[in-house]
Scaffold this active site. Structure first.
Site, PDB file in Angstrom:
ATOM      1  CG  ASN A  83       1.082  -5.274   4.473  1.00 14.21           C
ATOM      2  OD1 ASN A  83       0.454  -4.603   5.288  1.00 14.21           O
ATOM      3  ND2 ASN A  83       1.171  -4.936   3.195  1.00 14.21           N
ATOM      4  CG  HIS A 112      -1.781   3.517   4.633  1.00 15.13           C
ATOM      5  ND1 HIS A 112      -2.746   2.945   5.430  1.00 15.13           N
ATOM      6  CD2 HIS A 112      -1.192   2.515   3.935  1.00 15.13           C
ATOM      7  CE1 HIS A 112      -2.745   1.626   5.227  1.00 15.13           C
ATOM      8  NE2 HIS A 112      -1.821   1.349   4.326  1.00 15.13           N
ATOM      9  N   GLY A 122      -1.810  -4.268   0.944  1.00 20.55           N
ATOM     10  CA  GLY A 122      -1.923  -5.451   1.784  1.00 20.55           C
ATOM     11  C   GLY A 122      -0.986  -6.580   1.411  1.00 20.55           C
ATOM     12  CG  ASP A 146      -4.423   4.771   7.943  1.00 14.23           C
ATOM     13  OD1 ASP A 146      -3.544   5.662   8.035  1.00 14.23           O
ATOM     14  OD2 ASP A 146      -4.502   4.005   6.959  1.00 14.23           O
ATOM     15  CB  SER A 156      -0.932   0.007   1.217  1.00 13.29           C
ATOM     16  OG  SER A 156      -0.191  -0.105   2.423  1.00 13.29           O
TER      17      SER A 156
END
Length: 219
Positions: free
Chosen positions: A111, A198, A82, A195, A45
């Site tokens: 991840n 990011h 992801g 969030d 991402s």
């Protein structure tokens, strides 16, 4: 005297032929090097513009910089939000076959850490990906990521060191930390999306600046 002159003429002929041959070879090299490079970015991402408008991520910004600097190269973004190093490893052969890149930028591993996957497994996957790309003749740039201190001092240290180990094993250049100047900024909050994971659009030029010096070298 006649024999000597014939010998000299023969040597001049050979020298001229060699010069012509090397000139032709040099021209062929120049012509071959004029083909546009294909840069394949394989990431998660952080490279797939998660939460951003199209064109705001560091990868499309890189494409714009390449155009501005009149570098003969096209960019293919094969990143998926992801994705893990295992997922990237399974996807890479098809990407290499389809796009035939001259350069591959690998940005994976974040991840893996979020899911608590073993560091040695991530290392194995990254090494396999680098070598698969190298086997096609592509030059590879490895982009590292670091995890926050709350993962524990030992894990944080070993995870960061893992990227250096992969780079040394495979003899490729390394960007140690994609989010340098972003995640470790004095006040990182304004550089992240809601969030807090990011980076937002404001952070993307800095991310590109972290990658660019090493990428420019291999271009």
């Amino acid at each position: 005297m006649k024999a000597l002159r014939m010998g000299q003429d023969r040597r001049h002929f050979i020298a001229a032929a060699l010069a012509a041959g090397f000139a032709g070879f040099s021209h062929a090299q120049t012509k071959a090097s004029g083909k546009p490079s294909v840069i394949l970015v394989v990431g998660d991402s952080l490279s797939a513009e998660y939460g951003l408008k199209r064109g705001e991520g560091w990868v499309p910004l890189m494409e714009k910089r390449i155009e501005q600097q009149k570098i003969a190269a096209t960019v293919v973004n094969g990143s998926i939000s992801g994705d893990t190093s295992s997922g990237g490893r399974s996807r890479l052969p098809a990407l290499l076959a389809k796009h035939k890149p001259t350069h591959v930028v690998l940005e994976l591993g974040a991840n893996d850490a979020l899911r608590g996957l073993p560091i040695n497994a991530t290392e194995d996957n990254l090494v396999a990906m680098v070598r698969a790309a190298q086997a096609t003749g592509a030059k590879v740039l490895l982009v590292g990521i670091q995890v926050p201190p709350n993962y524990g001092t030992d894990y944080t240290r070993r995870f960061a060191a893992m990227f250096k180990t992969v780079a040394e094993k495979t003899q490729v250049p390394l960007v140690p930390f994609l989010l340098e100047g972003v995640a470790d900024a004095a006040d990182p909050a304004p550089l992240f999306q809601a969030d807090r994971i990011h980076p937002n659009a404001t952070a993307q030029p800095r991310m590109l600046d972290n990658v660019w010096p090493q990428l420019r070298k291999i271009l």
